[in-house]
Design an enzyme around this catalytic site. Structure first.
Site, short mmCIF file in Angstrom:
data_model
loop_
_atom_site.label_atom_id
_atom_site.label_comp_id
_atom_site.label_asym_id
_atom_site.label_seq_id
_atom_site.Cartn_x
_atom_site.Cartn_y
_atom_site.Cartn_z
N GLU A 12 0.81 -1.23 0.00
CA GLU A 12 0.00 0.00 0.00
C GLU A 12 0.84 1.27 0.00
O GLU A 12 0.48 2.27 0.64
CB GLU A 12 -0.96 0.01 1.20
CG GLU A 12 -1.84 -1.21 1.31
CD GLU A 12 -2.75 -1.40 0.10
OE1 GLU A 12 -3.21 -0.40 -0.46
OE2 GLU A 12 -2.98 -2.56 -0.29
N LYS A 37 3.78 -8.55 -14.01
CA LYS A 37 3.44 -8.75 -12.61
C LYS A 37 3.86 -10.15 -12.23
O LYS A 37 3.33 -11.15 -12.74
CB LYS A 37 1.94 -8.57 -12.39
CG LYS A 37 1.49 -8.76 -10.95
CD LYS A 37 2.02 -7.65 -10.04
CE LYS A 37 1.51 -7.81 -8.61
NZ LYS A 37 1.96 -6.74 -7.71
N GLY A 112 4.42 -6.56 -2.70
CA GLY A 112 4.85 -6.07 -1.40
C GLY A 112 6.29 -5.56 -1.45
O GLY A 112 6.68 -4.87 -2.38
#
Length: 246
Positions: A12, A37, A112
């Site tokens: 985030e 990704k 992350g």
């Protein structure tokens, strides 16, 4: 720089939106771009993933996702719990190298932070970056606590012999507090790497056309943009405190 690995100091922090901004700036500069990704977690098969979001915002990129696992966990844990084969760093490197033969720039987005594990052997995004001999861009947050996580990430990159290209603040607040304004100067110092951009808060909510038009102003020349680090630091520097002296 045919391949650029993009990681965050944690979750985030704006990693996917930053990836989209780097892609949009490269496209605006006339480069062909692919986004890889490595592993998507926490989504059903029918939901749009991070690579899809980059393509939506940035435009004509080749979007590739190597694996998807339903639970929002570290990729290695999510794969094990789902009974699915994990993604290994050599697979990430191989896919990126193939894309690099067909594109000017390949952006490899991790999951992350740098040391999140992809498999039971402890493979990480850092391992993929080493196999690719690719520089790493670190996306970090603006506020209190970011100096510690950013310095730890930078130290780990250097301990593994990896090239830290620089930092991007993934979400610059509309009303920055004192810590955020001070961190503009402190982040490059603790990381030993330049600040290469800052995305405005809410950038990902812009209409794609507006996002693409603005993205080159959010990242610096090393990322095909026109963002001015010195000017940004000068505008955001907090006033000095004189201890109340008149």
């Amino acid at each position: 720089m045919p391949v650029l690995v993009i990681t965050g100091t944690g979750t985030e922090v704006g990693k996917t939106i930053t990836t989209a901004a780097v892609a949009a700036a490269a496209l605006a500069a006339g480069r062909t771009v692919a986004v890889l990704k490595a592993a998507q977690t926490g989504l059903r098969p029918d939901e749009r993933g991070d690579a899809d979001e980059v393509a939506r915002l940035a435009g004509a990129v080749t979007a590739t996702e190597l694996a998807r696992f339903p639970e929002p966990l570290a990729p290695g844990t999510a794969a094990r719990r789902a009974g699915l084969a994990p993604v290994h760093p050599p697979e990430i490197a191989e896919a990126a190298q193939k894309l690099a033969t067909e594109h000017d720039l390949v952006l490899v987005e991790g999951a992350g932070g740098l040391l999140v594990r992809f498999d039971a052997e402890g493979g990480t995004l850092a391992d993929a970056a080493r196999l690719l001999a690719a520089p790493v861009l670190v996306v970090t947050s603006a506020g209190l606590g970011t100096l510690n996580t950013t310095e730890l990430t930078a130290r780990e990159l250097r301990s593994q012999g990896l090239d830290l290209l620089g930092l991007v603040i993934g979400s610059w607040p509309n009303s920055p507090d004192l810590a955020s304004r001070c961190n503009v100067a402190d982040l490059p110092e603790v990381a030993g790497a330049p600040l290469l951009g800052a995305l405005p808060e809410g950038a990902g909510a812009l209409a794609p056309a507006d996002f693409r038009a603005a993205a080159p102003s959010w990242v610096g020349p090393r990322l095909d943009g026109a963002w001015d680090a010195e000017g940004f630091q000068g505008r955001k520097a907090p006033p000095s405190w004189d201890g109340g002296a008149s």
